[in-house]
Design a protein around this motif. Structure first.
Motif: not given
Ligand code: SF4
Length: 233
Positions: A169, A206, A218, A221, A223-224, A227, A229
């Motif tokens: 994150l 998570h 991802c 996800c 909260v992408s 994030c 990454s």
């Molecule tokens: S978007 Fe970020 S927090 Fe979400 S699964 Fe991918 S690497 Fe993990």
């Protein structure tokens, strides 16, 4: 890479994870034992069994041990032979090493158990942490789980899921160590223990369900957009 994180953003993360996951106490041995009003010694045994293995294996080992001794007390553990104890906790793996650790812990609690509990309750969180860290088998994560979950003191335990998720994150840098991550979450979340506790559990959830070690999911996800990454890909 570290993204910009502030309290507002981390509370947004908290609320989204809270909307996404249901924390089930039977998936967390410490939570399960504390909710069922386990004694501190019992909780420590459970957490020692969960080190370097899955919660499921730890729960199996604990239930097995309970079947053998009925009540997980220092006296009961010390009455078992080394082989009996190893057999009982075998589902958690590393049973020889764990058995030695648990017997050492039991010997200390047999004599000083109530004194340790009293001292930890009275001390501030950092001093209580130092006291716990002197006990056999108790590392920083175990100490922080006990302080937050059992004694309701403000700290933030970091397991492998939280370690991985917080790096991805961008809440901490990729070379952050345990203490850096713990302090960063305390800085962002404050000292409200109900928030610290739930955030700890939600980040683990998570990591287990979505931000998996090998292949993070991802595309599903929640909260992408927060994030670091994900933004890079
Ligand atoms: S978007 Fe970020 S927090 Fe979400 S699964 Fe991918 S690497 Fe993990």
């Amino acid at each position: 890479m570290v993204c910009t994180w502030n309290r507002e953003k981390v509370l947004d993360l908290f609320n989204r994870l809270r909307g996404r996951y249901v924390v089930r106490e039977d998936e967390f041995i410490a939570l399960k034992l504390i909710t069922s009003k386990g004694e501190l010694f019992e909780v420590l045994v459970g957490i020692v069994l969960s080190q370097n293995t899955s919660e499921r294996n730890a729960i199996r080992a604990f239930d097995n041990l309970k079947k053998v001794v009925k009540s997980v007390t220092p006296e009961a553990l010390l009455r078992l032979s080394d082989e009996e104890l190893q057999r009982a906790i075998a589902p958690a793996g590393l049973h020889r090493r764990r058995a030695i650790m648990l017997k050492k812990l039991a010997s200390i609690f047999l004599v000083q158990g109530s004194c340790i509990i009293e001292k930890i309750s009275e001390l501030d969180v950092e001093a209580a942490r130092q006291l716990l860290l002197k006990l056999p088998g108790i590392g920083p994560k175990t100490a922080d789980v006990v302080l937050l979950m059992y004694f309701n003191k403000p700290t933030f335990p970091v397991d492998t899921n939280i370690d991985r998720v917080s790096r991805r994150l961008g809440i901490v840098s990729s070379d952050a160590r345990y203490e850096d991550i713990r302090r960063r979450f305390l800085e962002l979340l404050g000292r409200e223990t109900s928030v610290l506790r739930l955030m700890h559990l939600l980040l683990i959830q998570h990591g287990r369900e979505t931000c998996k070690a090998r292949k993070p999911l991802c595309d599903r996800c929640v909260v992408s957009d927060l994030c670091c990454s994900f933004a890079k890909d």
